[in-house]
Design a protein around this motif. Structure first.
Motif, mmCIF file in Angstrom:
data_model
loop_
_atom_site.group_PDB
_atom_site.id
_atom_site.type_symbol
_atom_site.label_atom_id
_atom_site.label_comp_id
_atom_site.label_asym_id
_atom_site.label_seq_id
_atom_site.Cartn_x
_atom_site.Cartn_y
_atom_site.Cartn_z
ATOM 1 N N PHE A 3 0.849 -1.191 0.000
ATOM 2 C CA PHE A 3 0.000 0.000 0.000
ATOM 3 C C PHE A 3 0.886 1.243 0.000
ATOM 4 C CE2 PHE A 3 0.936 -1.204 4.310
ATOM 5 C CZ PHE A 3 1.114 -0.022 5.011
ATOM 6 N N ARG A 4 0.272 2.408 -0.066
ATOM 7 C CA ARG A 4 1.042 3.654 -0.005
ATOM 8 C C ARG A 4 0.179 4.772 0.551
ATOM 9 N NH1 ARG A 4 1.731 5.144 -6.480
ATOM 10 N NH2 ARG A 4 -0.468 5.579 -6.935
ATOM 11 N N HIS A 5 0.858 5.854 0.914
ATOM 12 C CA HIS A 5 0.194 7.055 1.388
ATOM 13 C C HIS A 5 -0.164 7.893 0.168
ATOM 14 C CE1 HIS A 5 -0.745 10.616 3.689
ATOM 15 N NE2 HIS A 5 -0.384 10.040 4.832
ATOM 16 N N ARG A 6 -1.396 8.362 0.103
ATOM 17 C CA ARG A 6 -1.815 9.225 -1.002
ATOM 18 C C ARG A 6 -1.215 10.626 -0.836
ATOM 19 N NH1 ARG A 6 -6.536 6.692 -3.381
ATOM 20 N NH2 ARG A 6 -7.577 5.288 -1.888
ATOM 21 N N LEU A 7 -1.156 11.341 -1.936
ATOM 22 C CA LEU A 7 -0.745 12.745 -1.926
ATOM 23 C C LEU A 7 -1.490 13.425 -3.059
ATOM 24 C CD1 LEU A 7 1.087 14.785 -0.491
ATOM 25 C CD2 LEU A 7 2.863 14.249 -2.175
ATOM 26 N N ALA A 8 -2.453 14.251 -2.705
ATOM 27 C CA ALA A 8 -3.367 14.825 -3.691
ATOM 28 C C ALA A 8 -2.610 15.527 -4.824
ATOM 29 C CB ALA A 8 -4.317 15.816 -3.014
ATOM 30 N N GLY A 9 -2.964 15.151 -6.047
ATOM 31 C CA GLY A 9 -2.419 15.814 -7.220
ATOM 32 C C GLY A 9 -0.990 15.474 -7.555
ATOM 33 N N ALA A 10 -0.382 14.543 -6.833
ATOM 34 C CA ALA A 10 1.034 14.235 -7.039
ATOM 35 C C ALA A 10 1.221 13.260 -8.202
ATOM 36 C CB ALA A 10 1.624 13.647 -5.771
ATOM 37 N N SER A 11 2.310 13.434 -8.909
ATOM 38 C CA SER A 11 2.695 12.502 -9.967
ATOM 39 C C SER A 11 3.218 11.212 -9.335
ATOM 40 C CB SER A 11 3.795 13.114 -10.825
ATOM 41 O OG SER A 11 4.969 13.317 -10.044
ATOM 42 N N GLU A 12 3.365 10.165 -10.152
ATOM 43 C CA GLU A 12 3.919 8.910 -9.648
ATOM 44 C C GLU A 12 5.330 9.124 -9.104
ATOM 45 O OE1 GLU A 12 2.752 5.748 -9.225
ATOM 46 O OE2 GLU A 12 0.765 6.517 -9.707
ATOM 47 N N GLU A 13 6.097 9.975 -9.760
ATOM 48 C CA GLU A 13 7.460 10.240 -9.306
ATOM 49 C C GLU A 13 7.457 10.898 -7.928
ATOM 50 O OE1 GLU A 13 11.510 12.543 -10.844
ATOM 51 O OE2 GLU A 13 9.629 12.779 -11.924
ATOM 52 N N ARG A 14 6.566 11.872 -7.729
ATOM 53 C CA ARG A 14 6.514 12.545 -6.438
ATOM 54 C C ARG A 14 5.940 11.617 -5.362
ATOM 55 N NH1 ARG A 14 3.101 17.803 -4.518
ATOM 56 N NH2 ARG A 14 4.216 18.133 -2.565
ATOM 57 N N LEU A 15 4.975 10.786 -5.740
ATOM 58 C CA LEU A 15 4.438 9.822 -4.789
ATOM 59 C C LEU A 15 5.518 8.859 -4.310
ATOM 60 C CD1 LEU A 15 0.936 8.929 -6.267
ATOM 61 C CD2 LEU A 15 1.391 9.569 -3.888
ATOM 62 N N LYS A 16 6.388 8.448 -5.225
ATOM 63 C CA LYS A 16 7.474 7.553 -4.840
ATOM 64 C C LYS A 16 8.402 8.239 -3.841
ATOM 65 C CE LYS A 16 11.264 4.720 -6.603
ATOM 66 N NZ LYS A 16 11.945 4.170 -7.807
ATOM 67 N N ALA A 17 8.781 9.469 -4.121
ATOM 68 C CA ALA A 17 9.671 10.201 -3.219
ATOM 69 C C ALA A 17 9.010 10.416 -1.856
ATOM 70 C CB ALA A 17 10.060 11.533 -3.845
ATOM 71 N N PHE A 18 7.723 10.727 -1.862
ATOM 72 C CA PHE A 18 6.967 10.987 -0.632
ATOM 73 C C PHE A 18 6.896 9.727 0.232
ATOM 74 C CE2 PHE A 18 2.534 11.201 1.221
ATOM 75 C CZ PHE A 18 2.811 12.168 2.183
ATOM 76 N N ASN A 19 6.544 8.598 -0.365
ATOM 77 C CA ASN A 19 6.420 7.359 0.392
ATOM 78 C C ASN A 19 7.780 6.800 0.808
ATOM 79 O OD1 ASN A 19 3.500 6.049 0.603
ATOM 80 N ND2 ASN A 19 3.576 7.280 -1.258
ATOM 81 N N THR A 20 8.790 6.996 -0.025
ATOM 82 C CA THR A 20 10.137 6.581 0.361
ATOM 83 C C THR A 20 10.603 7.343 1.596
ATOM 84 O OG1 THR A 20 10.698 6.004 -1.926
ATOM 85 C CG2 THR A 20 12.531 6.381 -0.407
ATOM 86 N N GLU A 21 10.288 8.633 1.648
ATOM 87 C CA GLU A 21 10.668 9.430 2.811
ATOM 88 C C GLU A 21 9.927 8.951 4.064
ATOM 89 O OE1 GLU A 21 12.753 12.312 4.976
ATOM 90 O OE2 GLU A 21 13.083 11.459 2.979
ATOM 91 N N ILE A 22 8.666 8.606 3.921
ATOM 92 C CA ILE A 22 7.930 8.040 5.065
ATOM 93 C C ILE A 22 8.608 6.761 5.536
ATOM 94 C CG2 ILE A 22 5.771 6.912 5.749
ATOM 95 C CD1 ILE A 22 4.299 8.912 3.942
ATOM 96 N N MET A 23 8.958 5.890 4.609
ATOM 97 C CA MET A 23 9.610 4.622 4.945
ATOM 98 C C MET A 23 10.925 4.858 5.694
ATOM 99 S SD MET A 23 11.016 1.691 2.318
ATOM 100 C CE MET A 23 12.330 2.767 1.712
ATOM 101 N N LEU A 24 11.723 5.790 5.204
ATOM 102 C CA LEU A 24 13.024 6.056 5.828
ATOM 103 C C LEU A 24 12.860 6.698 7.195
ATOM 104 C CD1 LEU A 24 15.024 7.291 2.714
ATOM 105 C CD2 LEU A 24 15.094 5.033 3.796
ATOM 106 N N ARG A 25 11.896 7.580 7.354
ATOM 107 C CA ARG A 25 11.656 8.194 8.666
ATOM 108 C C ARG A 25 11.191 7.152 9.681
ATOM 109 N NH1 ARG A 25 9.950 13.905 8.469
ATOM 110 N NH2 ARG A 25 11.149 14.861 6.768
ATOM 111 N N LEU A 26 10.358 6.214 9.243
ATOM 112 C CA LEU A 26 9.923 5.147 10.140
ATOM 113 C C LEU A 26 11.120 4.366 10.668
ATOM 114 C CD1 LEU A 26 6.826 3.787 8.167
ATOM 115 C CD2 LEU A 26 6.745 4.818 10.439
#
Length: 493
Positions: free
Chosen positions: A416-439
């Motif tokens: 699964f992944r965290h949504r981000l309104a209006g974000a491209s697939e590239e930005r969604l990847k960066a956003f969720n990767t950052e969540i993963m690394l912060r965890l």
């Protein structure tokens, strides 16, 4: 004898000079080990090593002795304090078990005995064969089948596929080599197959192109009609279809191929049927979920991993082969210095006749002891527990508008992944990767990420007997918190 000294002044050994001191230190180590596991929840699953710890591993080769208590102190400070983290209840990254204390004791005792499991007439050899027999029983293969304990799933798959190659080659591959195979062999698997199968094709001299990846259906299972079409195309093109690989739990999403349909297709097409069960073969012992792997008992060979859902300490894999003669004929070599004897140590079975290793560690004891302590039924219930936990997490994801499920949850893997309104697939990847690394960095949980149908997502693989549902509640809450923080920091003011 001429030229040799009559006496040797000092003969050395690696045994301790003072066994009482060794006993006291050993008790301290065992006490520390119990505390290490007992308090595992009080530590983060993973943490970054500081510079001074990294520097420790650049020290030069030791030339002289050091007190063992100091050596152990170095290990406690610099190794035990910075683990991969897979024994932690909130480690859900790469797919691996979480070990167990009894298995660790088994590893210790195996090392103390020091037996080489290449074979021979001794108790460890009999136990090795007994554990293989238990593995056959767990997945439903007949007692007449064969098997061998190996390092893990990759090697177990190579063992099974090597037997398949030799049986289907049409020539004596061991004597003449793959260049003598009259028609190039073709192996088939889903496009979700584990990367170890590519390595197997390369190691077997067949090449990556010998493995044809078949498209998958909406559930990410191999498409049976597409498989049959591919087989017909390859026969028409002059190839020899040799083997179909069914996956009992893909590493990406946990999808389970229709093993019964694959068994029928393999029989109809005269193909070897191999099952990569390193993720999910042992679902066969789970009372509530075993139907998910129905058909695995029809396989010609199976790869499975006791260091996953039997939680044996690394390393412990197992390759099983229905045709014991085909298995032995693929690997057996009898040099003059390893011939059998009518009595004595060399009168036992040579276990190296069933794989690539001549020297083999005593892997069986850690599996045997844990199975004897807990019984196979408890391990089956723990598998059901993990599958239920993954479905619980899936419900949490589906109930949360900020999260998006990316693939069906078949067994114990949720993607699964965290949504981000209006974000491209590239930005969604960066956003969720950052969540993963912060965890990871905040010591909350260890996840991994992957790509499903071309879309990046986070992946939670629950193969952990210590995980509780409140750990999953915490994961979702912390993901939402981090999503808000990261999203707010990235939003221009």
């Amino acid at each position: 004898m001429d030229g040799l000294p009559e006496t040797i002044a000092t003969e050395e050994t690696l045994d301790p000079r003072d066994w009482a001191d060794m006993q006291a230190l050993s008790r301290r180590i065992v006490d520390d080990a119990i505390g290490y596991l007992k308090d595992v929840r009080d530590r983060p699953p993973w943490r970054e090593m500081p510079a001074e710890v990294r520097a420790f591993f650049s020290a030069p080769l030791p030339r002289g002795p050091a007190p063992l208590a100091d050596v152990y102190g170095d290990v406690a400070r610099n190794v035990m304090a910075y683990p991969m983290g897979n024994i932690h209840p909130r480690f859900w990254s790469w797919y691996m078990g979480s070990s167990n204390f009894t298995g660790a004791l088994g590893d210790f005792l195996a090392a103390i005995q020091g037996s080489n499991l290449g074979g021979g007439n001794h108790a460890a050899g009999l136990m090795d064969s007994q554990v293989v027999d238990w593995c056959k029983e767990m997945v439903g293969l007949p007692a007449s089948a064969s098997g061998t304990l190996v390092s893990g799933g990759s090697m177990a798959n190579i063992i099974g596929l090597t037997v398949a190659r030799n049986v289907k080659a049409g020539v004596d591959v061991r004597e003449r080599g793959v260049g003598a195979i009259p028609r190039p062999l073709r192996f088939y698997a889903s496009d979700q197959v584990h990367s170890c199968h590519r390595k197997a094709m390369e190691a077997l001299g067949l090449g990556n192109r010998a493995l044809r990846r078949i498209p998958t259906d909406a559930g990410l299972r191999i498409d049976i009609d597409a498989l049959k079409t591919a087989i017909a195309e390859d026969r028409e093109a002059g190839f020899k279809p040799a083997c179909v690989i069914g996956t009992a739990g893909t590493v990406n999403t946990g999808a389970v191929d229709d093993l019964q349909a694959l068994a029928r297709a393999a029989a109809e097409e005269d193909l070897w049927f191999h099952v990569d069960g390193c993720i999910g073969a042992l679902i066969a012992i789970a009372p509530e979920s075993r139907s998910l792997v129905a058909g695995i008992e029809q396989a010609d060979s199976i790869a499975l991993d006791p260091h996953k859902w039997l939680h044996a300490p690394f390393e412990a894999g197992c390759a099983l082969v229905r045709d014991a003669s085909a298995h032995r004929n693929t690997f057996a070599v009898t040099p003059e210095y390893l011939e059998s004897a009518p009595r004595g140590l060399a009168s036992g079975e040579w276990l190296f006749d069933y794989g690539l290793q001549t020297s083999r560690g005593f892997r069986a004891l850690k599996i045997w002891m844990a199975l004897k302590e807990h019984g196979v039924e408890k391990f089956g219930r723990l598998i059901d527990q993990n599958i239920a936990q993954a479905r619980y997490l899936t419900r949490l994801v589906e109930a949360e508008p900020a999260l998006e499920l990316m693939a069906p949850t078949t067994i114990n893997i949720a993607s699964f992944r965290h949504r981000l309104a209006g974000a491209s697939e590239e930005r969604l990847k960066a956003f969720n990767t950052e969540i993963m690394l912060r965890l990871q960095e905040e010591g909350i949980a260890v996840l991994s990420d992957t790509t499903v149908r071309g879309r990046h997502c986070l992946r939670v693989a629950i193969t952990n007997h210590r995980t509780r549902r409140d750990d999953l509640d915490l994961l979702v809450a912390e993901m939402l918190r981090l999503g808000r923080e990261i999203g707010a920091a990235a939003t221009p003011t």
